[in-house]
Design a protein around this motif. Structure first.
Motif, PDB file in Angstrom:
ATOM      1  N   ILE A   8       0.838  -1.202   0.000  1.00 24.15           N
ATOM      2  CA  ILE A   8       0.000   0.000   0.000  1.00 24.15           C
ATOM      3  C   ILE A   8       0.876   1.256   0.000  1.00 24.15           C
ATOM      4  O   ILE A   8       1.858   1.330   0.733  1.00 24.15           O
ATOM      5  N   HIS A   9       0.511   2.239  -0.834  1.00 23.31           N
ATOM      6  CA  HIS A   9       1.172   3.548  -0.797  1.00 23.31           C
ATOM      7  C   HIS A   9       0.576   4.296   0.393  1.00 23.31           C
ATOM      8  O   HIS A   9      -0.532   4.832   0.316  1.00 23.31           O
ATOM      9  N   ASN A  12      -0.866   7.980  -0.012  1.00 20.11           N
ATOM     10  CA  ASN A  12      -1.897   8.275  -1.012  1.00 20.11           C
ATOM     11  C   ASN A  12      -3.217   7.543  -0.800  1.00 20.11           C
ATOM     12  O   ASN A  12      -4.269   8.026  -1.221  1.00 20.11           O
ATOM     13  N   SER A  13      -3.184   6.371  -0.190  1.00 16.90           N
ATOM     14  CA  SER A  13      -4.350   5.497  -0.148  1.00 16.90           C
ATOM     15  C   SER A  13      -5.297   5.844   0.994  1.00 16.90           C
ATOM     16  O   SER A  13      -4.893   6.417   2.013  1.00 16.90           O
ATOM     17  N   VAL A 103      -7.602  -5.164  -1.736  1.00 14.04           N
ATOM     18  CA  VAL A 103      -7.262  -4.286  -0.615  1.00 14.04           C
ATOM     19  C   VAL A 103      -7.693  -4.905   0.706  1.00 14.04           C
ATOM     20  O   VAL A 103      -7.772  -4.220   1.719  1.00 14.04           O
ATOM     21  N   CYS A 113      -2.832  -4.406  -2.477  1.00 14.32           N
ATOM     22  CA  CYS A 113      -2.406  -3.121  -3.024  1.00 14.32           C
ATOM     23  C   CYS A 113      -3.621  -2.317  -3.448  1.00 14.32           C
ATOM     24  O   CYS A 113      -4.725  -2.847  -3.588  1.00 14.32           O
ATOM     25  N   ASP A 114      -3.407  -1.032  -3.635  1.00 13.41           N
ATOM     26  CA  ASP A 114      -4.452  -0.077  -4.000  1.00 13.41           C
ATOM     27  C   ASP A 114      -4.337   0.199  -5.499  1.00 13.41           C
ATOM     28  O   ASP A 114      -3.255   0.480  -6.005  1.00 13.41           O
ATOM     29  N   HIS A 116      -5.057   2.708  -7.117  1.00 10.09           N
ATOM     30  CA  HIS A 116      -4.566   4.058  -7.419  1.00 10.09           C
ATOM     31  C   HIS A 116      -3.055   4.089  -7.630  1.00 10.09           C
ATOM     32  O   HIS A 116      -2.535   4.962  -8.337  1.00 10.09           O
ATOM     33  N   ASP A 117      -2.333   3.171  -6.984  1.00 12.63           N
ATOM     34  CA  ASP A 117      -0.869   3.104  -7.074  1.00 12.63           C
ATOM     35  C   ASP A 117      -0.455   1.638  -7.168  1.00 12.63           C
ATOM     36  O   ASP A 117      -0.075   1.024  -6.164  1.00 12.63           O
ATOM     37  N   VAL A 137     -13.364   2.965  -5.734  1.00  8.10           N
ATOM     38  CA  VAL A 137     -12.120   3.733  -5.674  1.00  8.10           C
ATOM     39  C   VAL A 137     -12.446   5.216  -5.649  1.00  8.10           C
ATOM     40  O   VAL A 137     -13.444   5.662  -6.220  1.00  8.10           O
ATOM     41  N   CYS A 143      -7.164   5.410 -11.516  1.00 10.89           N
ATOM     42  CA  CYS A 143      -7.018   3.949 -11.494  1.00 10.89           C
ATOM     43  C   CYS A 143      -6.945   3.373 -12.907  1.00 10.89           C
ATOM     44  O   CYS A 143      -6.154   2.468 -13.181  1.00 10.89           O
ATOM     45  N   TYR A 172     -16.970   2.709   1.484  1.00 12.71           N
ATOM     46  CA  TYR A 172     -16.052   2.431   0.378  1.00 12.71           C
ATOM     47  C   TYR A 172     -16.811   2.294  -0.945  1.00 12.71           C
ATOM     48  O   TYR A 172     -16.570   1.394  -1.731  1.00 12.71           O
TER      49      TYR A 172
END
Length: 285
Positions: A8-9, A12-13, A103, A113-114, A116-117, A137, A143, A172
Motif C-alpha cells: 500500500i502507498h 496516497n491510499s 485491498v 495493493c491499491d 490508485h498506485d 475507488v 485507477c 467504500y
C-alpha cells in the motif's frame, strides 16, 4: 501479513499499512473472514435457500471468463492482473499466469495493493480484469490510468461497473457510470465488446431491496428483510432476458461492462457521442 505482501502507498491510499499490521478494530474491518464450512441436512437446505434467494438472471452477452478465453486464444502466453480478487479464481490455462490483488487480506489475494498506485512496473501485464472495482475507488480515472500504465501495448482490459445501483460496501462506495460515461472512462482503449452487465429488472429488484432495508436498523432484522425482498423479486429478474437486447435498455441498466485493447490515441469527447446506444428522448414542457 499472514504470508501476503502489503504493498500500500501509505501516503496516497484511503487505507494505511497500520490497518493491516494492527490487530485492532480498523485492521479487522478490512480482513476477509469466511464462515467455517458446515455439513448436514440443515447446511444443505441453507445453501439451497441461498441459491433461490440470491438468484440473478445474466443479462450480459460477455463476461470476465470470456475475456480470459479471448486473451488465451489471442496470445501464446499472457500474464493477467486481477484486481479486487476476493476469492475468485479463473480457469487454470496452460498459457495464462494470474496475479490476484485486493485491498483486503483473504485467500484470494496474492498481493494487497491499491489500484490508485499499482506496485508493478510499466508494461508488465497482457490483460487487467476489474469486476465491480471502480465504484469503490476514490479516483476511477487515476485507477484506469494505472491500468493503462501496467498494460503492454495492445494489452486488454475488462471492466464491470454499476450504473443504477444503491450504495454497497458502505463508506467504500464512491461512483456510478452510465454506459457512455463508462466508455469515456476507457477512452484510451479501443472497444472490442461493451454493453449491459446487469439489466433494468435486476436494477429494479436491487432498488426494491434497498427500499425495504431503509425501514430497518437492527442487523438481524435487516438480514431477514433483505432475504424477503430478494425472494419477492425473483420472478421480476426474468424480464432481463426480454430486455437484454432492447434498444434503450442500457439507459436503465444496473451495470455496464467494457472489454477492449490499449490504444495509441484516446477517442475525443465529440467522437464519444457516437457510442451512445440508448433512446435519445428530449422532454419538452
Amino acid at each position: 501479513m499472514d504470508g501476503t505482501p502489503i504493498l500500500i502507498h501509505d501516503e496516497n491510499s484511503v487505507f494505511a499499512i497500520a490497518d493491516f499490521t494492527s490487530r485492532g478494530a480498523t485492521g479487522e474491518t478490512i480482513r476477509l473472514r469466511g464462515e467455517a464450512p458446515t455439513r448436514g441436512l440443515k447446511a444443505t437446505l441453507r445453501r439451497a435457500a441461498e441459491r433461490v434467494i440470491y438468484f440473478s438472471v445474466n443479462a450480459s452477452d460477455w463476461s470476465s471468463e470470456k475475456s480470459v478465453e479471448y486473451v488465451a486464444q489471442a496470445l501464446p502466453e499472457a500474464r493477467i492482473l486481477v484486481t479486487g480478487a476476493g476469492d475468485k479464481r479463473y480457469p487454470d490455462l496452460s498459457n495464462i499466469r494470474y496475479v490476484y490483488t485486493d485491498v483486503i487480506l483473504g485467500e484470494g489475494a496474492d498481493h494487497v495493493c491499491d489500484l490508485h498506485d499499482l506496485p508493478f512496473a510499466d508494461a508488465t501485464f497482457d490483460a487487467v480484469i476489474a469486476v465491480a472495482v471502480l465504484e469503490h475507488v476514490a479516483d476511477p480515472y487515476r485507477c484506469v490510468a494505472e491500468i493503462a500504465r501496467v498494460l503492454k501495448p495492445g494489452g486488454y482490459v475488462y471492466s464491470v461497473t454499476p450504473f443504477m445501483q444503491q450504495v454497497h460496501m458502505g463508506r467504500y462506495d464512491f461512483t456510478r457510470f452510465t454506459f457512455l460515461g463508462h466508455r469515456r472512462l476507457f477512452r484510451h482503449f479501443t472497444e472490442i465488446k461493451a454493453g449491459m452487465a446487469l439489466g433494468p429488472a435486476g436494477a429494479l429488484a436491487w432498488s426494491f431491496e434497498y427500499f425495504v432495508l431503509s425501514f430497518f436498523r437492527d442487523r438481524r432484522a435487516r438480514k431477514y428483510a433483505r432475504a424477503a425482498a430478494k425472494l419477492a423479486t425473483v420472478p421480476l429478474k426474468y424480464l432481463d432476458r426480454v430486455l437484454a437486447n432492447r434498444e434503450g435498455s442500457l439507459d436503465a441498466a444496473g451495470g455496464v461492462y467494457f472489454f477492449g485493447t490499449k490504444a495509441e490515441k484516446p477517442i475525443s469527447d465529440r467522437d464519444l457521442l457516437r457510442f451512445y446506444r440508448g433512446l435519445d428522448v428530449v422532454y419538452e414542457d
